[in-house]
Design an enzyme around this catalytic site. Structure first.
Site, PDB file in Angstrom:
ATOM      1  N   GLU A 407     154.379  12.044  73.466  1.00  0.00           N
ATOM      2  CA  GLU A 407     152.942  11.732  73.367  1.00  0.00           C
ATOM      3  C   GLU A 407     152.224  11.936  74.696  1.00  0.00           C
ATOM      4  OE1 GLU A 407     155.365  10.103  71.978  1.00  0.00           O
ATOM      5  OE2 GLU A 407     154.846  10.100  69.851  1.00  0.00           O
ATOM      6  N   GLN A 430     151.701  10.313  65.253  1.00  0.00           N
ATOM      7  CA  GLN A 430     152.363  10.155  63.951  1.00  0.00           C
ATOM      8  C   GLN A 430     152.015   8.776  63.363  1.00  0.00           C
ATOM      9  OE1 GLN A 430     156.718  11.142  63.681  1.00  0.00           O
ATOM     10  NE2 GLN A 430     155.734  12.919  62.749  1.00  0.00           N
ATOM     11  N   ASP A 433     150.842   3.281  66.497  1.00  0.00           N
ATOM     12  CA  ASP A 433     151.746   2.475  67.337  1.00  0.00           C
ATOM     13  C   ASP A 433     152.312   3.300  68.495  1.00  0.00           C
ATOM     14  OD1 ASP A 433     152.577   0.047  65.133  1.00  0.00           O
ATOM     15  OD2 ASP A 433     151.971   1.986  64.324  1.00  0.00           O
ATOM     16  N   PHE A 434     152.513   4.600  68.265  1.00  0.00           N
ATOM     17  CA  PHE A 434     153.192   5.427  69.264  1.00  0.00           C
ATOM     18  C   PHE A 434     152.275   5.842  70.415  1.00  0.00           C
ATOM     19  CE2 PHE A 434     155.817   6.541  65.352  1.00  0.00           C
ATOM     20  CZ  PHE A 434     156.640   5.442  65.557  1.00  0.00           C
ATOM     21  N   ILE A 435     151.032   5.433  70.344  1.00  0.00           N
ATOM     22  CA  ILE A 435     150.136   5.718  71.466  1.00  0.00           C
ATOM     23  C   ILE A 435     150.618   5.018  72.737  1.00  0.00           C
ATOM     24  CG2 ILE A 435     148.523   3.798  71.078  1.00  0.00           C
ATOM     25  CD1 ILE A 435     147.519   7.349  72.111  1.00  0.00           C
ATOM     26  N   HIS A 475     155.187   0.098  62.921  1.00  0.00           N
ATOM     27  CA  HIS A 475     154.456   1.103  62.130  1.00  0.00           C
ATOM     28  C   HIS A 475     153.258   0.471  61.430  1.00  0.00           C
ATOM     29  CE1 HIS A 475     158.331   3.158  62.614  1.00  0.00           C
ATOM     30  NE2 HIS A 475     157.698   4.286  62.358  1.00  0.00           N
TER      31      HIS A 475
END
Ligand SMILES: Cc1ncc(C[n+]2csc(CCOP(=O)(O)OP(=O)(O)O)c2C)c(N)n1
Ligand SMILES: [Mg+2]
Length: 668
Positions: A407, A430, A433-435, A475
């Site tokens: 990311e 995706q 949360d993955f930020i 998620h």
């Protein structure tokens, strides 16, 4: 210290076919940053400039690299690369003004030392975090490829910075995408007080190239001719056959990390050995021995540089101290975009939120030929939610880019695309949360860019978010409040297909960094009649979805749907205000509704403390106190991570508590 010790050999110069004139020019070029620095060190002691990071002993690298590139090729320097700025022939008084925080500098007094860039000279300044520079270079190089320009980009990093994840991510992406980037690593033995033996385990940093499938070279960083000759050859080759190259320049940091921190921890014999390898003294000796530089010419060259420094210092010192106003500062946080509304057409189609987003993105790809989308599994696979299904076939692999799982560097690359020719980027996270794995470039690169150096960032981060899907702690988050806190970002959070389609189009037209939240639970559950053609919706305009007189319910995203359901089921006379964008925020609509009903409930899906509802509550308390007939009520999720099991998740979310909270307020 082994890698340093082994590299301390005498400097051997090979003049190739360089004319005497060329050699003298190179001599002047490495001498200039040295003489500027010597002057700066005096001014520093006199308290006339702030912090100073010395590049003394490392000048041959900056000057050699900058001299090998053409003036329209981007260079991304670090804090010891004065030689790049001087080789690009920036008027010295502008550099001095920059260091004194004056107007003729490059940041309007907003950023210090070498944290500045200039499009005019194709230099992109660093942020303090070091590693992100590498990813930005990738974006710039990708833009060159997309524009079919045969150009290289050179980016700098110290050996200490190579320990950051950003280094790994950037080199990996550059290799996978064959980006024309010269990764210039200055191994000067120390990262602050930490010797390279405590920084990395392999013998040479160049050895890491093999791990990325990348060509790499070790260069004597104190030998101006070796640097210049090698870089000229490699740049030419990369222009012809685009690819990244890892370059390790062996050198040494002859002064403290910055002037205040000293060099006590550096063994004296190491200092002495490297002092004998001084890049300027050695080159000077060589030129004299070869009868290229006479004593008289040397004196003349030095006199001219000192004269130039003194004249330009006078200009900078005579410049007034910078002043600004609150209005001026606030108006420079976002790039000014001239919003042009495209009205919706009459032809409509009943579609889901997910279809509206997909259609909008597709229409934007058709409208903006300079738009690129990037994300994990978005090409052949169509993205985990299938929003980009079929995009690869229509727009091709250059514009629909599958990315490795990284990311941070992809967001940095998106920024680089903006810098080099204003190529727009949409990055699909995706899951929102993955930020967290790309947080640094959002907060420190994108958000601060326009304020720091007037550089816009046409970057939209698509953030599939939210709970209610039994997906557990990693998620399900709705993390908008991490970003509404940071000046420079815009935050969009639609609740309906119609809004999502128009707001995404507006976001892509914009030239500021935007976080675009898409609620996963709403993706396939909410339908609406949506105009089929392209249209836009302005930011900062809330939608009043229900009119009533007893209470104002202010919400966004999934909360809006909860409010509509409860109000309808229990026949409550309520205003329901859907904010649609959180930054900018439609304060007028909020105040108007509160003034009308006198009671307000702010509903958010996120946990309560530090959330958007808290700030809206504070604004209402400050500006509408006299209109309130009851305390302001905030309703949000439990202060826990988001649990997986259905019953626990329902207990976490505020939906089942909403009716009671409304009644409590109405009965106050
Ligand atoms: C992410 C991050 N962590 C820590 C720091 C503090 N810091 C600034 S420069 C530096 C050392 C950098 O060493 P190196 O990359 O070798 O560059 P050099 O200073 O030797 O040129 C450190 C630890 C920082 N700026 N950013
Ligand atoms: Mg270092």
């Amino acid at each position: 210290m082994r890698s340093i010790d082994n590299s301390i050999k005498k400097i051997v110069y090979d003049r190739k076919n360089y004319s005497n004139k060329q050699l003298i020019e190179l001599y002047k070029s490495i001498l200039k940053p040295r003489l500027i620095e010597e002057k700066m060190l005096i001014l520093l002691r006199q308290g006339k400039i702030s912090k100073w990071f010395s590049g003394i002993g490392q000048e041959a690298i900056s000057v050699g690299v900058a001299s090998a590139l053409t003036s329209d090729e981007y260079i991304l320097p670090m804090h010891r690369n004065l030689g790049i700025f001087t080789s690009r022939k920036i008027p010295l008084h502008r550099l001095f003004s920059q260091w004194q925080g004056k107007k003729s500098g490059f940041t309007k007094g907003r950023d210090r030392s070498f944290h500045f860039g200039t499009q005019e000279f194709k230099i992109v300044g660093m942020i303090s975090h070091l590693g992100p520079q590498l990813g930005v270079a990738n974006g710039i190089a990708l833009a060159s490829l997309l524009k079919k320009e045969a150009k290289v980009t050179a980016v700098f990093c110290g050996e200490g910075g190579t320990s950051e994840g950003d280094f790994h991510e950037a080199l990996n992406v550059a290799a996978v995408w064959n980006l024309p980037v010269l990764f210039c690593i200055e191994n000067n033995g120390y990262g602050l007080s930490t010797p390279s033996s405590q920084q990395f385990k392999c013998k040479n940093i160049a050895d890491k190239g093999i791990g990325y499938g990348m060509e790499s070279h070790i260069i004597d960083g104190n030998n101006i001719l070796e640097v210049y000759t090698t870089l000229t050859k490699l740049a030419k080759s990369v222009r012809k056959k685009p690819r990244p190259i890892l370059l390790e320049f062996k050198t040494f940091r002859m002064r403290g990390h910055e002037e205040a921190s000293g060099t006590k921890y550096v063994p004296q014999d190491l200092m002495d050995k490297w002092a004998r390898k001084d890049p300027i003294e050695n080159f000077h000796e060589f030129l004299k021995k070869e009868n290229i530089l006479s004593e008289e010419l040397d004196v003349l060259i030095k006199e001219n540089i000192v004269l130039e420094i003194n004249e330009h210092l006078k200009i900078a010192f005579n410049e007034e101290k910078i002043t600004s106003s609150i209005e001026n500062e606030l108006s420079d946080v976002y790039k000014h975009v001239n919003y042009i509304e495209t009205k919706p057409s009459t032809e409509i189609e009943n579609i889901r939120l997910i279809d509206a987003i997909s259609l909008s993105l597709k229409q934007c790809m058709r409208k903006h030929s300079n738009l690129v989308i990037m994300g994990q599994d978005i090409a052949e696979y169509g993205g985990v939610f299938k929003i980009t299904d079929g995009f690869l076939e229509e727009f091709g692999a250059e514009r629909v880019r599958n990315t490795p799982i990284c990311e941070s560097t992809i967001i940095e690359a998106a920024y680089g695309l903006s810098i080099n020719g204003n190529i727009k980027a949409v990055v699909e996270l995706q899951f929102s949360d993955f930020i967290t794995s790309g947080f640094n470039p959002v907060i420190n690169l994108l958000a601060k860019s326009f304020y720091r150096w007037g550089q816009g960032a046409s970057v939209v981060l698509r953030m599939p978010c939210g709970a209610g899907v039994n997906a557990g702690p990693f998620h399900s988050q709705t993390n908008e409040a991490w970003f509404t806190k940071t000046p420079g970002l815009k935050v969009v959070y639609p609740a309906f297909p119609y809004d999502a389609k128009g707001l995404l189009a507006t976001a892509i037209e914009d030239e500021n960094p935007i976080l675009f939240f898409e609620h996963k639970l709403l993706y396939r559950t909410v339908y609406q009649d949506v105009p089929t053609a392209y249209y836009t919706i302005p930011f900062g305009k809330a939608a009043l979805l229900n009119k009533g007189i007893s209470v104002s319910i202010i919400s966004y995203g999934l909360g809006v749907h909860w409010a509509l359901e409860v109000v309808k089921t229990h026949n409550i006379s309520a205003d329901i205000l859907d904010l649609r964008t959180l930054q900018p925020l439609d304060i007028e609509a909020i105040y108007a509704s509160v003034k009308k009903t006198g009671k307000v409930l702010i509903l958010q899906e996120d946990t309560l403390f530090g959330g958007v509802a808290s700030d809206i509550s504070a604004l209402i308390a400050e500006h509408c106190f006299k209109y309130l007939d009851a305390p302001i009520k905030r309703v949000g999720s439990l202060e826990t991570p988001i649990p997986f099991a259905n019953s626990l998740e329902n207990n976490y979310l505020p939906k089942d508590r909403l009716f009671n909270e409304i009644m409590e307020l109405l009965n106050y």
